[in-house]
Enzyme design. Structure first.
Site, mmCIF file in Angstrom:
data_model
loop_
_atom_site.group_PDB
_atom_site.id
_atom_site.type_symbol
_atom_site.label_atom_id
_atom_site.label_comp_id
_atom_site.label_asym_id
_atom_site.label_seq_id
_atom_site.Cartn_x
_atom_site.Cartn_y
_atom_site.Cartn_z
ATOM 1 C CD GLN A 105 52.713 11.832 15.826
ATOM 2 O OE1 GLN A 105 52.681 10.919 15.015
ATOM 3 N NE2 GLN A 105 53.769 12.602 16.009
ATOM 4 C CE1 TYR A 186 53.055 11.649 6.034
ATOM 5 C CE2 TYR A 186 54.073 11.905 8.180
ATOM 6 C CZ TYR A 186 53.889 11.187 7.019
ATOM 7 O OH TYR A 186 54.558 9.995 6.837
HETATM 8 C C1 LIG Z 1 59.578 2.977 12.202
HETATM 9 C C2 LIG Z 1 59.431 4.453 12.414
HETATM 10 C C3 LIG Z 1 58.180 5.032 12.348
HETATM 11 C C4 LIG Z 1 58.009 6.394 12.604
HETATM 12 N N1 LIG Z 1 56.746 6.919 12.618
HETATM 13 C C5 LIG Z 1 56.544 8.184 13.058
HETATM 14 C C6 LIG Z 1 55.242 8.668 13.305
HETATM 15 O O1 LIG Z 1 54.242 7.950 13.168
HETATM 16 N N2 LIG Z 1 55.113 9.957 13.715
HETATM 17 C C7 LIG Z 1 56.194 10.770 13.911
HETATM 18 O O2 LIG Z 1 56.014 11.937 14.289
HETATM 19 N N3 LIG Z 1 57.453 10.319 13.719
HETATM 20 C C8 LIG Z 1 57.647 9.051 13.318
HETATM 21 N N4 LIG Z 1 58.923 8.558 13.195
HETATM 22 C C9 LIG Z 1 60.062 9.386 13.569
HETATM 23 C C10 LIG Z 1 60.497 9.100 15.001
HETATM 24 O O3 LIG Z 1 59.508 9.524 15.930
HETATM 25 C C11 LIG Z 1 61.820 9.828 15.320
HETATM 26 O O4 LIG Z 1 61.649 11.199 15.015
HETATM 27 C C12 LIG Z 1 62.984 9.279 14.516
HETATM 28 O O5 LIG Z 1 63.035 7.867 14.596
HETATM 29 C C13 LIG Z 1 64.310 9.851 15.010
HETATM 30 O O6 LIG Z 1 64.517 9.496 16.365
HETATM 31 P P1 LIG Z 1 65.583 8.366 16.784
HETATM 32 O O7 LIG Z 1 66.919 8.790 16.257
HETATM 33 O O8 LIG Z 1 65.548 8.311 18.274
HETATM 34 O O9 LIG Z 1 65.156 7.075 16.139
HETATM 35 C C14 LIG Z 1 59.126 7.203 12.894
HETATM 36 C C15 LIG Z 1 60.402 6.623 12.926
HETATM 37 C C16 LIG Z 1 60.553 5.260 12.716
HETATM 38 C C17 LIG Z 1 61.936 4.642 12.827
#
Ligand SMILES: Cc1cc2nc3c(=O)[nH]c(=O)nc-3n(C[C@H](O)[C@H](O)[C@H](O)COP(=O)(O)O)c2cc1C
Length: 358
Positions: A105, A186
């Protein structure tokens, strides 16, 4: 027999995207790359532990020094970074019983940045010189985001070149493709949203103008590495990092129409599982695979695929805390709970220490 994860565990094949199952490792920033921002052995272990996903997406990777907005995020703009990622890819390949695509990514934080991240102490760059109303963790403590420099046309071209260079580096490291992070407030999202893009030139104003940067970026990266190696991630309704758009449905409909029909690897949409209204509209507009994310569990992920609302489902926190998530879904096993205190930065604790099933 009625297998509760039958759809999630079924293979998915589209173009070059050959996924052994539909449980995607969502991109997650973990800030473990140190001051050099070079991927290391600990990171290789983390990704290898999660190698059984049907599609793996790395954490956000800085495409250039200008792109940095956080401590410890990895980069992809020096030979050492490319080698570091190559070792991560190798570790994942060795841990994969069946090969699954691994995408890097790529991101640029734009205005979500601070001079302390750069040797020349330059602030971030953005479509408009409007500071993000957020506090950032920096090497100088918690500080407000700096007022960014408005990108010139030459600056826009340079920025797109950074993504192209990083994408080529990703392929060199052995990744199958790249996912452009156009969400979460971003840089790309800052161009798309009218709250952060106040430009009066061809990159701002009308919806068509605001999507221009994203479309040119996708075109350039696809031109360099092949469209089937490029995914796009969006978060239409996010207000993360102070981004705001008065009409996300119109903005993201226009963007999706513009990037459809190009043979991209996939479109990845973040929107709450409980209310995916924009995602529903985009499903019929995009001609490629659709990855959905945000708050999905086994039951809601399974029904999203069964009902044709998605092709793949990305899991963030559940995959972070359960390195063997597809197996747990297959066995209907209990899930470990994620510990937010170890999400961003630190050592192996809360990173490579979540147990797999015995
Ligand atoms: C610790 C953490 C770091 C994340 N870093 C990114 C990232 O680098 N890029 C991104 O597009 N989303 C990032 N996200 C968002 C996740 O990809 C995802 O959209 C979000 O956790 C919701 O999904 P979930 O309910 O399955 O956790 C991050 C989420 C968490 C919890």
């Amino acid at each position: 027999m009625n297998q509760p994860a039958a759809q999630l565990l079924s293979p998915f094949l589209s173009g070059t995207l050959n996924c052994p199952n539909r449980v995607v490792l969502a991109p997650m920033t973990r800030n473990r790359a140190g001051v050099e921002r070079v991927p290391n052995a600990l990171m290789a272990t983390y990704y290898a532990q999660r190698a059984t996903g049907g599609l793996l997406v790395t954490e956000s990777i800085d495409v250039a020094p200008e792109a940095i907005g956080y401590p410890g995020t990895p980069g992809l703009y020096t030979p050492a970074m490319v080698s570091g990622w190559a070792a991560v890819v190798d570790a994942v390949r060795q841990a994969q019983p069946v090969r699954a695509p691994f995408f890097a990514q790529l991101f640029h934080t734009g205005r979500v940045s601070h001079p302390s991240f750069r040797a020349d102490r330059s602030p971030g760059v953005a479509p408009s010189a409007i500071a993000a109303d957020v506090q950032l963790y920096t090497f100088e403590g918690l500080v407000p985001a700096a007022v960014p420099t408005e990108l010139t046309h030459a600056g826009i071209r340079t920025t797109i070149d950074h993504y192209v260079t990083a994408a080529l580096g990703a392929l060199q490291a052995g990744f199958d493709g790249v996912e452009i992070n156009a969400g979460n407030g971003y840089l790309v999202h800052q161009f798309l949203a009218d709250g952060t893009n106040h430009r009066l030139d061809p990159y701002g104003g009308t919806t068509a103008n605001r999507v221009r940067f994203a479309v040119e970026l996708v075109e350039a990266v696809a031109g360099a590495v092949g469209a089937s190696r490029v995914g796009l991630r969006i978060s239409p309704r996010h207000t993360t990092n102070g981004v705001s758009d008065s009409d996300p449905m119109t903005t993201f409909t226009a963007l999706t129409r513009a990037i459809s029909g190009r043979g991209l690897a996939y479109l990845h949409v973040i929107e709450p599982a409980s209310d995916p209204q924009v995602t529903g509209a985009l499903r019929g507009l995009f001609d490629g695979p659709l990855v959905v994310n945000d708050g999905y569990d086994l039951v809601s992920g399974e029904s999203a695929i069964r009902e044709g609302r998605a092709d793949l489902v990305a899991y963030g926190r559940a995959f972070l805390a359960n390195p063997d998530l597809p197996r747990r879904f297959s066995e209907g096993a209990m899930l470990n709970e994620a510990d937010p205190s170890t999400f961003y930065g630190g050592d192996h604790t809360g990173y490579t220490t979540y147990p797999a099933l015995g």
